[in-house]
Motif scaffolding. Structure first.
Motif, PDB file in Angstrom:
ATOM      1  N   TRP A  14      -7.867 -11.280  -5.753  1.00 31.54           N
ATOM      2  CA  TRP A  14      -7.145 -10.346  -6.590  1.00 31.54           C
ATOM      3  C   TRP A  14      -5.683 -10.361  -6.202  1.00 31.54           C
ATOM      4  N   ILE A  15      -4.859  -9.757  -7.053  1.00 33.88           N
ATOM      5  CA  ILE A  15      -3.419  -9.675  -6.832  1.00 33.88           C
ATOM      6  C   ILE A  15      -3.108  -8.224  -6.469  1.00 33.88           C
ATOM      7  N   VAL A  16      -2.384  -8.028  -5.378  1.00 35.47           N
ATOM      8  CA  VAL A  16      -1.985  -6.692  -4.947  1.00 35.47           C
ATOM      9  C   VAL A  16      -0.465  -6.597  -5.046  1.00 35.47           C
ATOM     10  N   VAL A  17       0.002  -5.566  -5.738  1.00 33.59           N
ATOM     11  CA  VAL A  17       1.428  -5.299  -5.912  1.00 33.59           C
ATOM     12  C   VAL A  17       1.698  -3.993  -5.187  1.00 33.59           C
ATOM     13  N   LYS A  18       2.618  -4.021  -4.230  1.00 29.38           N
ATOM     14  CA  LYS A  18       2.831  -2.847  -3.398  1.00 29.38           C
ATOM     15  C   LYS A  18       4.319  -2.595  -3.198  1.00 29.38           C
ATOM     16  N   ALA A  19       4.729  -1.327  -3.316  1.00 33.74           N
ATOM     17  CA  ALA A  19       6.113  -0.935  -3.076  1.00 33.74           C
ATOM     18  C   ALA A  19       6.126   0.195  -2.051  1.00 33.74           C
ATOM     19  N   HIS A  20       7.058   0.083  -1.102  1.00 32.69           N
ATOM     20  CA  HIS A  20       7.215   1.113  -0.068  1.00 32.69           C
ATOM     21  C   HIS A  20       8.613   0.985   0.517  1.00 32.69           C
ATOM     22  N   ASP A  21       9.298   2.114   0.634  1.00 34.32           N
ATOM     23  CA  ASP A  21      10.638   2.137   1.229  1.00 34.32           C
ATOM     24  C   ASP A  21      11.560   1.080   0.640  1.00 34.32           C
ATOM     25  N   GLU A  22      11.621   1.020  -0.696  1.00 36.43           N
ATOM     26  CA  GLU A  22      12.516   0.096  -1.388  1.00 36.43           C
ATOM     27  C   GLU A  22      12.185  -1.379  -1.149  1.00 36.43           C
TER      28      GLU A  22
END
Length: 166
Positions: A132-140
């Motif tokens: 699967w593809i994981v897209v993650k955003a944290h602290d810019e």
């Protein structure tokens, strides 16, 4: 990886389209990748509203070198977060020779919750696929990774920090 967690993740992946999708606007904007913190930029990613396809964010990850810069990844996200379109261009490709866009459906939120920590996360899979593809955003920061059936990162498509869109 914990065997129970792995079994839950695999079970979640075999569900056909996601039930209720979440907003994916956290990926919107301009991003840059650097080999070392504060070092030179080696890739750009712009994910902005598509002018031709309503309710879609789309863009390209481009190498910062070359004339013209070489596309590394083409992406499109349904604004409601339900679908990810991803294409890996063939090196030095002509537009007509590009690989077809692959579509991934959003994994129900329980799947994303198992993968999340701090920040925002969205997980996508193709029906019957073991990764699967994981897209993650944290602290810019934004990362887009392919996770293998074993729960480990198989490939990092993009990992970078937010940059201004001029």
């Amino acid at each position: 990886m914990n065997p129970v967690r792995a079994a839950l993740l695999l079970a979640v992946l075999h569900v056909t389209p996601a039930m209720a999708a979440d907003d994916i606007d956290f990926v919107r904007g301009c991003w840059v990748s650097r080999a070392t913190p504060g070092g030179p930029i080696d890739a750009f990613l712009r994910l902005l509203p598509d002018r031709e396809i309503k309710d879609t964010l789309s863009g390209h990850a481009m190498s910062a070198t070359g004339d013209p810069p070489v596309p590394r990844l083409d992406l499109s996200f349904a604004r409601d977060g339900s679908v990810l379109g991803l294409r890996r261009p063939i090196p030095n490709y002509q537009a007509l020779d590009a690989r077809l866009l692959s579509h991934y459906a959003r994994v129900p939120q329980v799947g994303a919750a198992l993968l999340s920590g701090d920040g925002q996360v969205a997980a996508y899979a193709q029906q019957g696929a073991n990764d699967w593809i994981v897209v993650k955003a944290h602290d810019e920061r934004l990362s887009i990774q392919r996770i293998g059936a074993d729960g480990r990162v198989a490939e990092t498509y993009f990992d970078g920090e937010r940059d201004g869109c001029d």
